[in-house]
Design an enzyme around this catalytic site. Sequence first.
Site, PDB file in Angstrom:
ATOM      1  N   SER A   1       0.862  -1.181   0.000  1.00  0.00           N
ATOM      2  CA  SER A   1       0.000   0.000   0.000  1.00  0.00           C
ATOM      3  C   SER A   1       0.893   1.223   0.000  1.00  0.00           C
ATOM      4  O   SER A   1       2.086   1.131   0.332  1.00  0.00           O
ATOM      5  CB  SER A   1      -0.877  -0.014   1.262  1.00  0.00           C
ATOM      6  N   TYR A  16      -1.947  -1.165  10.816  1.00  0.00           N
ATOM      7  CA  TYR A  16      -2.044  -1.449   9.384  1.00  0.00           C
ATOM      8  C   TYR A  16      -0.836  -0.888   8.641  1.00  0.00           C
ATOM      9  O   TYR A  16      -0.201  -1.597   7.839  1.00  0.00           O
ATOM     10  CB  TYR A  16      -3.327  -0.852   8.810  1.00  0.00           C
TER      11      TYR A  16
END
Length: 259
Positions: free
Chosen positions: A136, A149
């Site tokens: 990401s 995360y």
Amino acid sequence: MKALITGASGGIGREIARVLAERGCALILCSRDEAALNAVAAELARVPVRTIALDLSVEENCRRLHAMTRDEGVDVLVNNAGFGVFGAFDETDLDAELNLIDLNVRAVHVLTKLFLRDFIARGNAAAPCRILNVSSMAGFFAGPLFASYYASKNYVTRLSEGVAEELRRKRANVTISLLCPGPVPTGFGARAGVSFGLAGTPARAVAEAAVRGMLAGRLYVVPGFSNKILRFLGALFSSRFAARIVYRLQSSKTLARRK
């Protein structure tokens, strides 16, 4: 080709399966959601598709998945399964975050290592084997209000970068690629307990960029011009200053959730 895709029942994983199927690639699709997997398989019936319903946050299931598929000629591994937990670190649920670490970090680590060993052992096959790890833009930054995360995606990013250099020096006929999208309208936000203020890049466009980059052997696949600029600018800032900017961005997600 034959590709094994985790987290293939929806979102980016499902779109990568569709793009690879259009290229004639045989598929092994893995997710904990058996019904959703079967729906994807029915849609992609023009190519050979096998489904395996497993919860990969359980380490033994990662080893089991490898044992079940290692002799089936897999030459593309897509580590896509993962989720986020949103909120201040002292307030978020510990068990949920440990489950996140098991899926986002441990499963990627186990599957990358086991399949990489198999791929290297094949030697100079006609075509290189490929590993695509879905990271990401979060993998380049610290992430206040999304700390676990962001940390998990930093692990995926740094692991992949290190392995890529090892493969380069070995001159192995294996490539590893990192997919680093920004926000993508999938079920990710709902599971994380947050809504995104930005529309994001469509999952289909992300998947097309991912497959092109992977097959070209590129290490970094960053879909979208704005994300490329963000990555460049992030490299210019100190980590602490970048974290302050990220905090402001994450705070806007909190507001979006309350509306």
